[in-house]
Scaffold this motif. Structure first.
Motif, PDB file in Angstrom:
ATOM      1  N   GLU A   8      -0.137  15.440   3.432  1.00  9.98           N
ATOM      2  CA  GLU A   8       1.042  14.801   2.922  1.00  9.98           C
ATOM      3  C   GLU A   8       1.844  15.567   2.208  1.00  9.98           C
ATOM      4  O   GLU A   8       1.507  16.371   1.302  1.00  9.98           O
ATOM      5  N   THR A  11       9.210  14.087  -0.380  1.00 10.24           N
ATOM      6  CA  THR A  11      10.603  14.423  -0.683  1.00 10.24           C
ATOM      7  C   THR A  11      11.258  13.691  -2.006  1.00 10.24           C
ATOM      8  O   THR A  11      10.543  12.750  -2.207  1.00 10.24           O
ATOM      9  N   ASP A  13      13.318  10.941  -3.119  1.00 11.91           N
ATOM     10  CA  ASP A  13      13.898   9.625  -2.481  1.00 11.91           C
ATOM     11  C   ASP A  13      14.856   9.169  -3.240  1.00 11.91           C
ATOM     12  O   ASP A  13      14.850   8.787  -4.303  1.00 11.91           O
ATOM     13  N   TYR A  43      16.792  11.830  10.508  1.00 14.18           N
ATOM     14  CA  TYR A  43      15.718  12.669   9.724  1.00 14.18           C
ATOM     15  C   TYR A  43      16.218  14.063   9.827  1.00 14.18           C
ATOM     16  O   TYR A  43      15.421  14.772  10.375  1.00 14.18           O
ATOM     17  N   TYR A  47      12.410  13.661   7.231  1.00 11.74           N
ATOM     18  CA  TYR A  47      12.003  12.162   6.617  1.00 11.74           C
ATOM     19  C   TYR A  47      13.229  11.382   7.288  1.00 11.74           C
ATOM     20  O   TYR A  47      14.283  11.650   6.901  1.00 11.74           O
ATOM     21  N   LYS A  49      15.394   8.725   5.832  1.00  9.15           N
ATOM     22  CA  LYS A  49      15.775   8.137   4.634  1.00  9.15           C
ATOM     23  C   LYS A  49      15.569   6.836   4.502  1.00  9.15           C
ATOM     24  O   LYS A  49      15.967   6.126   4.959  1.00  9.15           O
ATOM     25  N   ALA A  84      11.584   6.649   1.942  1.00  4.52           N
ATOM     26  CA  ALA A  84      11.541   7.406   3.067  1.00  4.52           C
ATOM     27  C   ALA A  84      10.402   7.903   3.847  1.00  4.52           C
ATOM     28  O   ALA A  84       9.222   7.794   2.920  1.00  4.52           O
ATOM     29  N   GLN A  85      10.298   8.233   4.922  1.00  6.01           N
ATOM     30  CA  GLN A  85       9.209   8.296   5.725  1.00  6.01           C
ATOM     31  C   GLN A  85       9.156   9.692   6.366  1.00  6.01           C
ATOM     32  O   GLN A  85      10.210  10.138   7.206  1.00  6.01           O
ATOM     33  N   ASP A  86       7.987  10.207   6.166  1.00  2.86           N
ATOM     34  CA  ASP A  86       7.841  11.635   6.915  1.00  2.86           C
ATOM     35  C   ASP A  86       7.537  11.421   8.564  1.00  2.86           C
ATOM     36  O   ASP A  86       6.925  10.721   8.665  1.00  2.86           O
ATOM     37  N   ASN A  88       8.130  14.289  10.606  1.00  7.43           N
ATOM     38  CA  ASN A  88       8.118  15.926  10.835  1.00  7.43           C
ATOM     39  C   ASN A  88       6.943  16.104  12.006  1.00  7.43           C
ATOM     40  O   ASN A  88       5.787  15.809  11.581  1.00  7.43           O
TER      41      ASN A  88
END
Length: 131
Positions: A8, A11, A13, A43, A47, A49, A84-86, A88
């Motif tokens: 994990e 970023t 936020d 994203y 991420y 946003k 915010a959600q990863d 990638n």
């Protein structure tokens, strides 16, 4: 259930789109369908946003970006992504990501990462106040 080892990363936020702390004590869980989001728009840095407006996909019960022109349920604004959600692909193996959503709050409209049209504002009238 995925029990594999995950890495994990975080970023910074930005939540300057929030008009106050009102409603932030009661976000609801929202599973995002990452395939409905566009990399360059939603994203660009890996991420999704916080502050992205969300709609609920009728067929799956998952959430995607609000789009008044959609016909899959996302044409109705239901809330805003709170954190915010990863997404990638190198770090996240799934097309589904669990996040949190605000359904009752004050929004600084000018600070949203993606603007909301008049139809979306009507969808959440009385629950979300745009300032």
């Amino acid at each position: 259930m995925d029990l594999s080892l995950k890495t994990e990363s975080f970023t910074q936020d930005r939540r300057d789109w929030l008009g106050s702390a009102h409603g932030t004590d009661a976000p609801v869980s929202a599973t995002l369908d990452v395939s409905k989001f566009t990399a360059g728009t939603h994203y660009p840095d890996g991420y999704i946003k916080s502050g992205v407006p969300l709609g609920k996909i009728t067929a799956t019960g998952l959430y995607g970006p609000y789009d008044d022109a959609a016909s899959d349920g996302r044409q109705a604004l239901v809330g805003f992504l709170f954190t915010a959600q990863d997404v990638n692909a190198r770090r996240v193996a799934s097309t589904k990501v669990v996040g949190s959503m605000l359904v009752h709050c004050f929004i600084r409209e000018a600070k949203l990462p993606i603007s909301v049209d008049a139809a979306g504002k009507t969808d959440v009238a009385g629950r979300i106040i745009f300032v």
